[in-house]
Design an enzyme around this catalytic site. Structure first.
Site, short mmCIF file in Angstrom:
data_model
loop_
_atom_site.label_atom_id
_atom_site.label_comp_id
_atom_site.label_asym_id
_atom_site.label_seq_id
_atom_site.Cartn_x
_atom_site.Cartn_y
_atom_site.Cartn_z
N SER A 59 4.85 8.31 7.70
CA SER A 59 5.84 7.23 7.83
C SER A 59 7.02 7.56 8.73
O SER A 59 7.80 6.67 9.06
CB SER A 59 6.36 6.82 6.44
N TYR A 71 12.71 5.20 0.96
CA TYR A 71 12.20 4.25 -0.01
C TYR A 71 13.18 4.06 -1.16
O TYR A 71 14.38 3.90 -0.94
CB TYR A 71 10.80 4.68 -0.50
N VAL A 82 4.75 10.94 3.79
CA VAL A 82 4.00 11.57 2.71
C VAL A 82 3.22 12.80 3.17
O VAL A 82 2.62 13.49 2.35
CB VAL A 82 3.06 10.58 2.00
N LYS A 115 7.25 5.47 11.74
CA LYS A 115 7.83 4.14 11.70
C LYS A 115 9.13 4.05 12.50
O LYS A 115 9.50 2.97 12.98
CB LYS A 115 8.07 3.72 10.25
N TYR A 135 -1.67 0.72 12.87
CA TYR A 135 -0.81 1.34 11.86
C TYR A 135 -1.36 2.67 11.38
O TYR A 135 -0.63 3.68 11.30
CB TYR A 135 -0.64 0.37 10.68
#
Length: 310
Positions: free
Chosen positions: A63, A241, A259, A66, A190
């Site tokens: 992530s 998050y 992760v 992103k 993605y």
């Protein structure tokens, strides 16, 4: 301050920790990673780099990608992106589907999975997935000034084989009209961006433009100063998050986790930091990577909430 001695000391303290968290097991390639691995790298504003531990070992940034995908998408559609993705903390797990129904398929922010899938839809544009994936790879290589950066195809395949929740998120947003392309094409982009493999040293270098108001001294301007500040703001408020508030409270530096156990942290005007420790805490963030950044922030005083004169 002897920064090399400091990060070596932090590595020594981290190596003595018994509870290293748990590696992600839902992606087969990540489940095989040794939780004892640890790397820490820092790139300073003048380009100086220091590193310790496994800082030259590539890992799946997941992530963290992103951040780079958001940068590309804003370059394509600008502030129109915010009509399809919010800018608020989610307060929910990174792969939660709960909020999408109440909020009519508009994800809370671009750093939860649903928001990042919308960003991938934007970056797909009128291209084939392989072209959008190639654009992402070239962009990250440009930022890091390193053509050895690659996409781990084994990780990408594992994501495609096990990404049922992401498929659900994508189909749900498609039903609300917030995806413009076929779900399998968007997810292809993605999953491959999440499978980007960088070392901590490369990742710290790739984040340098956000530390320098969107500019790289050697290559020139990447994005505007205002856009760099806004991406940093989103990293601070949404980058971890439902633990983003705790990360800001304990460390006070914009950061984005993945992760795979990596964290990219940006101290505006001072440093771009990457840490890798594969074991995760209950929120899906690197357990010892977070601890290492807290130690670093306490020792250096690097916090956006601390007066510059101190």
């Amino acid at each position: 301050m002897d920064l090399q001695a400091l990060i070596d000391r932090i590595r020594g303290r981290i190596s003595a920790e018994e509870d290293r968290g748990d590696v992600a097991t839902y992606i087969p390639g990540l489940a095989r990673i040794d939780p004892a691995r640890f790397g820490l790298a820092i790139t300073l504003a003048d380009g100086t780099q220091v590193a310790s531990g496994d800082a030259d070992t590539p890992f799946s940034i997941q992530s963290i990608s992103k951040v780079f995908a958001l940068t590309l998408a804003l370059g394509k559609v600008g502030d129109q992106l915010w009509q399809r993705v919010g800018r608020e903390p989610s307060g929910s797990a990174f792969n939660s589907i709960v909020q999408l129904e109440a909020e009519k398929g508009i994800p809370r922010n671009p750093f939860i999975n649903a928001g990042a899938i919308v960003v991938a839809d934007v970056n797909l544009g009128n291209h084939q997935p392989r072209e959008a994936i190639g654009e992402m790879l070239r962009f990250v290589r440009f930022l890091a000034d390193d053509d050895s950066i690659f996409i781990d195809e084994d990780i990408a395949k594992g994501e495609q084989d096990t990404g049922f929740r992401n498929m659900a998120l994508a189909n749900y947003m498609r039903a609300f009209g917030n995806l413009r392309h076929a779900v399998d094409l968007v997810l292809g982009v993605y999953f491959h961006q999440c499978a980007l493999a960088l070392s901590a040293t490369q990742l710290a270098q790739a984040g340098r433009f956000l530390m320098l108001d969107g500019r790289l001294p050697e290559q020139g301007r990447v994005i505007s100063p205002a856009r760099a500040r806004r991406i940093n703001a989103l990293m601070l408020t949404c980058g971890h998050y439902d633990a983003s508030g705790d990360f800001a409270f304990r460390i006070g530096i914009p950061g984005k986790s993945g992760v795979g156990g990596g964290i990219l942290a940006v101290v505006p005007g001072r440093a771009s930091i990457a840490v890798w420790s594969p074991g995760l805490n209950e929120n899906g963030n690197s357990k010892l990577g977070t601890l290492a950044l807290q130690m670093l922030a306490e020792e250096t005083g690097w916090s956006i909430f601390r007066a510059a004169s101190t």
